[in-house]
Every structure is written in C-alpha cells, then in structure tokens.
Design an enzyme around this catalytic site. Structure first.
Site, PDB file in Angstrom:
ATOM      1  N   ARG A 138      61.069  66.050  36.260  1.00  0.00           N
ATOM      2  CA  ARG A 138      59.949  64.969  35.742  1.00  0.00           C
ATOM      3  C   ARG A 138      58.853  65.242  36.752  1.00  0.00           C
ATOM      4  O   ARG A 138      57.664  64.924  36.148  1.00  0.00           O
ATOM      5  CB  ARG A 138      60.598  63.701  35.786  1.00  0.00           C
ATOM      6  CG  ARG A 138      59.432  62.496  35.599  1.00  0.00           C
ATOM      7  CD  ARG A 138      58.809  62.582  34.170  1.00  0.00           C
ATOM      8  NE  ARG A 138      57.788  61.894  34.133  1.00  0.00           N
ATOM      9  CZ  ARG A 138      56.604  61.926  34.524  1.00  0.00           C
ATOM     10  NH1 ARG A 138      56.294  63.231  35.043  1.00  0.00           N
ATOM     11  NH2 ARG A 138      55.567  61.383  34.287  1.00  0.00           N
ATOM     12  N   TYR A 139      58.993  65.502  38.093  1.00  0.00           N
ATOM     13  CA  TYR A 139      57.945  65.530  38.972  1.00  0.00           C
ATOM     14  C   TYR A 139      57.709  66.899  39.408  1.00  0.00           C
ATOM     15  O   TYR A 139      58.693  67.629  39.370  1.00  0.00           O
ATOM     16  CB  TYR A 139      58.459  64.410  40.353  1.00  0.00           C
ATOM     17  CG  TYR A 139      58.740  63.244  39.975  1.00  0.00           C
ATOM     18  CD1 TYR A 139      57.415  62.351  39.766  1.00  0.00           C
ATOM     19  CD2 TYR A 139      60.059  62.529  39.730  1.00  0.00           C
ATOM     20  CE1 TYR A 139      57.717  60.873  39.223  1.00  0.00           C
ATOM     21  CE2 TYR A 139      60.141  61.109  39.288  1.00  0.00           C
ATOM     22  CZ  TYR A 139      58.822  60.415  38.980  1.00  0.00           C
ATOM     23  OH  TYR A 139      59.213  59.175  38.783  1.00  0.00           O
ATOM     24  N   ARG A 142      60.412  68.406  42.572  1.00  0.00           N
ATOM     25  CA  ARG A 142      61.922  67.823  42.488  1.00  0.00           C
ATOM     26  C   ARG A 142      62.492  67.684  41.230  1.00  0.00           C
ATOM     27  O   ARG A 142      61.970  67.263  40.342  1.00  0.00           O
ATOM     28  CB  ARG A 142      62.015  66.479  43.666  1.00  0.00           C
ATOM     29  CG  ARG A 142      61.153  65.385  42.855  1.00  0.00           C
ATOM     30  CD  ARG A 142      61.021  64.533  44.052  1.00  0.00           C
ATOM     31  NE  ARG A 142      60.365  63.058  43.682  1.00  0.00           N
ATOM     32  CZ  ARG A 142      59.058  62.996  43.416  1.00  0.00           C
ATOM     33  NH1 ARG A 142      58.260  63.855  43.396  1.00  0.00           N
ATOM     34  NH2 ARG A 142      58.671  61.777  43.082  1.00  0.00           N
ATOM     35  N   CYS A 151      81.907  57.561  36.903  1.00  0.00           N
ATOM     36  CA  CYS A 151      81.732  56.673  37.888  1.00  0.00           C
ATOM     37  C   CYS A 151      83.053  55.916  38.098  1.00  0.00           C
ATOM     38  O   CYS A 151      83.876  55.642  37.140  1.00  0.00           O
ATOM     39  CB  CYS A 151      80.601  55.682  37.419  1.00  0.00           C
ATOM     40  SG  CYS A 151      79.300  56.263  37.113  1.00  0.00           S
ATOM     41  N   CYS A 155      78.448  50.423  35.833  1.00  0.00           N
ATOM     42  CA  CYS A 155      77.642  49.016  35.879  1.00  0.00           C
ATOM     43  C   CYS A 155      77.120  48.602  34.496  1.00  0.00           C
ATOM     44  O   CYS A 155      76.573  49.532  33.795  1.00  0.00           O
ATOM     45  CB  CYS A 155      76.479  49.511  36.603  1.00  0.00           C
ATOM     46  SG  CYS A 155      76.913  50.160  38.406  1.00  0.00           S
ATOM     47  N   CYS A 158      73.618  50.003  33.555  1.00  0.00           N
ATOM     48  CA  CYS A 158      73.414  51.424  33.672  1.00  0.00           C
ATOM     49  C   CYS A 158      72.428  51.911  32.948  1.00  0.00           C
ATOM     50  O   CYS A 158      72.213  51.904  31.607  1.00  0.00           O
ATOM     51  CB  CYS A 158      74.812  52.244  33.612  1.00  0.00           C
ATOM     52  SG  CYS A 158      74.442  53.916  33.844  1.00  0.00           S
ATOM     53  N   ARG A 160      71.834  54.923  32.478  1.00  0.00           N
ATOM     54  CA  ARG A 160      72.127  56.319  31.925  1.00  0.00           C
ATOM     55  C   ARG A 160      73.499  55.876  31.153  1.00  0.00           C
ATOM     56  O   ARG A 160      74.467  57.033  30.906  1.00  0.00           O
ATOM     57  CB  ARG A 160      72.540  57.427  32.788  1.00  0.00           C
ATOM     58  CG  ARG A 160      71.109  58.097  32.999  1.00  0.00           C
ATOM     59  CD  ARG A 160      71.431  59.323  34.278  1.00  0.00           C
ATOM     60  NE  ARG A 160      70.258  59.135  34.872  1.00  0.00           N
ATOM     61  CZ  ARG A 160      69.958  59.176  36.150  1.00  0.00           C
ATOM     62  NH1 ARG A 160      71.002  59.108  36.833  1.00  0.00           N
ATOM     63  NH2 ARG A 160      68.837  59.024  36.752  1.00  0.00           N
ATOM     64  N   ASP A 319      65.853  48.757  33.704  1.00  0.00           N
ATOM     65  CA  ASP A 319      65.283  49.600  32.252  1.00  0.00           C
ATOM     66  C   ASP A 319      66.017  49.006  30.990  1.00  0.00           C
ATOM     67  O   ASP A 319      66.815  48.430  30.777  1.00  0.00           O
ATOM     68  CB  ASP A 319      65.837  51.148  32.493  1.00  0.00           C
ATOM     69  CG  ASP A 319      65.124  51.681  33.853  1.00  0.00           C
ATOM     70  OD1 ASP A 319      63.893  51.281  34.079  1.00  0.00           O
ATOM     71  OD2 ASP A 319      65.966  52.640  34.384  1.00  0.00           O
ATOM     72  N   ASP A 356      60.283  52.527  36.042  1.00  0.00           N
ATOM     73  CA  ASP A 356      60.596  53.486  35.509  1.00  0.00           C
ATOM     74  C   ASP A 356      60.002  53.543  34.066  1.00  0.00           C
ATOM     75  O   ASP A 356      60.757  53.001  33.208  1.00  0.00           O
ATOM     76  CB  ASP A 356      61.973  53.913  35.511  1.00  0.00           C
ATOM     77  CG  ASP A 356      61.969  55.668  35.938  1.00  0.00           C
ATOM     78  OD1 ASP A 356      61.200  56.333  35.450  1.00  0.00           O
ATOM     79  OD2 ASP A 356      62.982  55.802  36.688  1.00  0.00           O
ATOM     80  N   LYS A 363      58.352  56.850  37.896  1.00  0.00           N
ATOM     81  CA  LYS A 363      58.330  55.724  38.678  1.00  0.00           C
ATOM     82  C   LYS A 363      56.977  55.110  38.939  1.00  0.00           C
ATOM     83  O   LYS A 363      56.107  55.831  39.446  1.00  0.00           O
ATOM     84  CB  LYS A 363      59.174  55.850  39.790  1.00  0.00           C
ATOM     85  CG  LYS A 363      60.431  56.313  39.626  1.00  0.00           C
ATOM     86  CD  LYS A 363      61.249  56.261  41.114  1.00  0.00           C
ATOM     87  CE  LYS A 363      62.940  56.619  40.741  1.00  0.00           C
ATOM     88  NZ  LYS A 363      62.625  58.068  40.302  1.00  0.00           N
TER      89      LYS A 363
HETATM   90  C1  LIG Z   1      63.807  58.998  40.657  1.00  0.00           C
HETATM   91  C2  LIG Z   1      63.884  60.293  40.279  1.00  0.00           C
HETATM   92  C3  LIG Z   1      63.786  61.252  41.144  1.00  0.00           C
HETATM   93  C4  LIG Z   1      63.312  61.079  42.608  1.00  0.00           C
HETATM   94  O1  LIG Z   1      62.239  60.503  42.956  1.00  0.00           O
HETATM   95  P1  LIG Z   1      62.152  59.937  44.386  1.00  0.00           P
HETATM   96  O2  LIG Z   1      60.750  59.045  44.229  1.00  0.00           O
HETATM   97  O3  LIG Z   1      61.876  61.135  45.230  1.00  0.00           O
HETATM   98  O4  LIG Z   1      62.961  59.275  44.790  1.00  0.00           O
HETATM   99  C5  LIG Z   1      63.563  62.765  40.792  1.00  0.00           C
HETATM  100  N1  LIG Z   1      63.506  63.131  39.512  1.00  0.00           N
HETATM  101  C6  LIG Z   1      63.714  61.926  38.413  1.00  0.00           C
HETATM  102  C7  LIG Z   1      63.941  62.343  37.189  1.00  0.00           C
HETATM  103  C8  LIG Z   1      63.818  60.456  39.035  1.00  0.00           C
HETATM  104  O5  LIG Z   1      63.898  59.514  37.975  1.00  0.00           O
HETATM  105  S1  SF4 Z   2      74.191  52.628  37.504  1.00  0.00           S
HETATM  106 FE1  SF4 Z   2      75.287  54.027  35.872  1.00  0.00          FE
HETATM  107  S2  SF4 Z   2      75.320  56.151  37.000  1.00  0.00           S
HETATM  108 FE2  SF4 Z   2      75.151  54.423  38.586  1.00  0.00          FE
HETATM  109  S3  SF4 Z   2      77.077  54.186  39.394  1.00  0.00           S
HETATM  110 FE3  SF4 Z   2      76.424  52.358  37.710  1.00  0.00          FE
HETATM  111  S4  SF4 Z   2      77.432  53.073  36.054  1.00  0.00           S
HETATM  112 FE4  SF4 Z   2      77.452  54.778  37.303  1.00  0.00          FE
END
Ligand SMILES: *Cc1c(COP(=O)(O)O)cnc(C)c1O
Ligand code: SF4
Length: 394
Positions: A138-139, A142, A151, A155, A158, A160, A319, A356, A363
């Site tokens: 995304r960025y 990184r 997991c 949660c 979550c 995801r 989210d 996000d 973010k």
């Molecule tokens: C949060 C996130 C990161 C890491 O972001 P930082 O601001 O460096 O902690 C990298 N990629 C994705 C897709 C993210 O959601």
């Molecule tokens: S937020 Fe989602 S991915 Fe993170 S520990 Fe909880 S269940 Fe697992």
C-alpha cells in the site's frame, strides 16, 4: 557459528520467568481443574493451550454464564469468524458480567450477524493493493506480509475476519515464495511487516524460514512481526522461540493490546523476555465501544504498557467490518481520548490515533486541533489545558 554470535544468541532468561510461569492464579486453577488429567505444566505449555481452546458455546457455558445474545453458536461459514479462546485468556474473562472488556473481545455474539450501513468485508481495501497473494503493498517503502490465517484467539472486531480463522488455509510455502520474489524484485521495499493472522501460530522452524528469506534480501532494512500471542497466549514466548528470533535481530515486535486487564504477570514475563533479548516492543490498540473508549481506561492501558517496556504506537478507529456496529465509536470519542492523554501524561504514552480509510487509502492520522487561528505570522495555539498562547511564525 563463531563464539561471538553464540554469545549474542544466548537468551537472557529472567529469574522470575520460571516462578511466574509456574504460579497459577485462583481462576486459572479453577479452569484447569475442568480439564481432566491436565497439570500445571500443561497450562504453561502453549501447545496444550492451543489444543484446548474453547470453540463452542456448550463448552464455554461450563465456565461462563452466557447471556442469550452470547449463547448461540456462530455458524462456521466463510463469512463468519471462528470463535476460539485459549484457557489462559478465558481465565481473564468475568464469568458473570457480559460487559467484561476481555470477554467481549473473545466471545462471539448474535450482534455480529447484523450488517450495517458502510460495513465491508475488506474495509481497508487490502485485496486491491495485493500484488501477490498474501502481500499488501500500500505504501511506497513497505509491505504487509500475511503469513498465517490462524490466531490463538479470534478478536471479534478483527479487521481481517474475511481471511482469518481455522480452516481458511490459503497461505503457505507457495505464497511465501511468490512474496519473497516480489520483495526481491521491488528494491523500494525496505520494510517488511510480517503479520496475518498471527505469525507466532507457525512452528518456530517455519517462522525461521520466513525470517531467513526476508533477512537475506539486501534492500530490506527493517523487519517487524505483528502478533497478539504474547497477550492472548503469553506461554508462546518460550526460550526456544526467543533464541531463534535473536538470530534475526534487529527485529521489532508489534503487539495488539486493548485493555489494561489484558496485561497480566504472564504478559509481563513474555514482554520482559523479548525486551531483555533486544526486541523493541510497540503496541497497537483498537478503539472499542464500552471496552476502552474512555480516557481513564486508555490512560491506564498506556501506562501499563510503558511499565512493561511496550511503547504505544497506534490507536485505530475500529474498521467497519461487517457486524462491528456494536464495537464502533465516533471519531470524536477517539479525539477526546487523545486530548486527555497529550500533556496530561508523557508523550511516550501518547500513540497516534489513525483511521485506516475505507477503500484502501491507508492510515490517516486524526489529531485534535491545537492551532486556534493563524494569520499574518501570528499563530494562536492552545495548550493541553485549553489556555491560548501566541506564537510568532516567521
Ligand atoms: C499498517 C500497515 C503498514 C505499516 O504501517 P506503519 O505506519 O509503518 O506501521 C504497512 N502496510 C499496510 C498495508 C498497512 O496496513
Ligand atoms: S485482530 Fe484479527 S488477526 Fe489480529 S489477533 Fe485478532 S483475530 Fe488475529
């Protein structure tokens, strides 16, 4: 291995690790007793904890008085997030009070079945930014590398939930290879965040293979592991795990902690073991209605984190995943918390509050405005107490 490396890799074991690992709380003992034949040694073994996770409401009701909205089993479909609670994490849940902040994070409810306006399966638009399966780019500098769908505890909030859960096995050696290739070919990737699911759900040897491959890429300068296991199953942080990780130092570790009640002696022991061995620790917190959307609770959480050498990094707006309405707060509530932290306590206890943004924008930091007015080089600023001061801005 040369002697210097051998020395560096020696794990610093805190003396208290041993005793804390052995001592069970009253509630832990009560729960352990229900598992016929299990010993305190079993309780301290993360494999035992994983194998004995509570996955259905009939079993859960032996430990907790479930309310009608908690009692129903959530059907196991692709859209629904598995329920799974390690006995250790269960011991932190109030057996009587359904509003218990730990319980609300782990016990599924019928509220999750209701979808509301603006809710999405993939709110952060991760699929859109996925060049190869398991990787989110995304960025510019990184990538997020999803290495496990599993997991220790799922949660309920979550972000995801579309991809995590037992039985959603789509990440494995093939995806890893494609991800490594992508990172190798994209020289601008200097930062890899290993996440999931929870990377610590993998066996040490599998995690080691991933770390070895990533660390061997010359342009990767910064590697992080995002994990909740030191909190939901602190027994996972063993001497063996730490000595393996140590070979790949520097390595940062990012935790996910939402309420002060999650920070127990066992969590402290796990974090001490990581800190003493050179892994910088950060934490991420999801703002959750009725759980931590309160300045006092949040301040206490931040202070407890600092006391176990974890630097608060982000507070996330929850989210809009499907079925999360009961967890979501207003942005104002998050900003009020930020205002109650800044100035009233050390900047080390003040993370960045971020949203996000839906659709994959990434973010976005949300901060209370301390600039009251600004013109002709005269800037009026307000401090944390609300008093105004003039700053001459050339
Ligand atoms: C949060 C996130 C990161 C890491 O972001 P930082 O601001 O460096 O902690 C990298 N990629 C994705 C897709 C993210 O959601
Ligand atoms: S937020 Fe989602 S991915 Fe993170 S520990 Fe909880 S269940 Fe697992």
């Amino acid at each position: 291995m040369n002697p210097i490396n051998a020395l560096n890799n020696k794990v610093v074991l805190a003396q208290k690790t041993v005793s804390l690992r052995g001592n069970l709380s009253v509630r832990e003992k009560q729960i352990l007793k229900r598992f016929k034949g299990a010993t305190e040694e079993d309780w301290n073994d993360w494999h035992w904890q994983l194998c004995h996770r509570i996955r259905d409401k009939a079993t859960l009701s032996k430990f907790i008085h479930l309310t009608p909205w908690e009692a129903e089993d959530i059907e196991q479909t692709d859209d629904n997030l598995t329920m799974s609670i390690p006995p250790y994490f269960l011991s932190l849940m109030d057996p009587v009070d359904p509003a218990c902040p730990v319980r609300r994070q782990g016990v599924s409810t019928i509220l999750e079945q209701q979808s509301s306006l603006g809710e999405m399966i993939d709110p952060c638009g991760e699929e859109k930014h996925s060049p190869v399966h398991g990787l989110v780019h995304r960025y510019p500098d990184r990538v997020l590398f999803l290495v496990s769908e599993m997991c220790a505890m799922y949660c309920r909030h979550c972000t995801r939930s579309r991809m995590v859960g037992e039985g959603k096995r789509s990440l494995g050696s093939v995806t890893y290879e494609k991800a490594f290739d992508y990172i190798r070919q994209n020289k601008q990737v200097r930062d890899v965040l290993i996440s999931g699911g929870d990377p610590l759900m993998l066996a040490d040897s599998r995690l080691e293979n991933i770390l070895k491959a990533i660390k061997s890429i010359a342009h990767v300068e910064f590697v992080r592991i995002g994990t909740r296991m030191p909190v939901t199953l602190p027994q996972r942080v063993t001497g063996e795990l730490v000595s393996m990780l140590k070979k790949y130092s520097p390595l940062w570790i990012s935790l996910h902690v939402n309420h002060p009640a999650e920070i127990t002696g066992r969590v402290k022991t796990a974090c001490d073991l990581l800190s003493d061995n050179g892994f910088p620790l950060g934490s991420q917190t999801v703002l959750l209605k009725g759980i931590n959307d309160n300045s006092e609770v949040m301040k206490k959480l931040m202070h407890k984190l600092l006391k176990i050498r974890v630097r608060p990094y982000y507070i996330y707006q929850c989210d809009p995943i499907v079925g999360s309405k009961h967890f979501r707060t207003s942005l104002t509530s998050g900003m009020k918390i930020m205002e109650a932290l800044r100035g009233f306590t050390t900047g080390y206890a003040v993370p960045t509050f971020v949203v996000d943004v839906p659709g994959g924008g990434g973010k976005v930091p949300i901060s209370p405005d301390y600039v009251v007015s600004r013109h002709d080089g005269r800037c009026v600023l307000r401090n944390y107490e609300g008093q105004e001061y003039v700053h001459y801005d050339p």
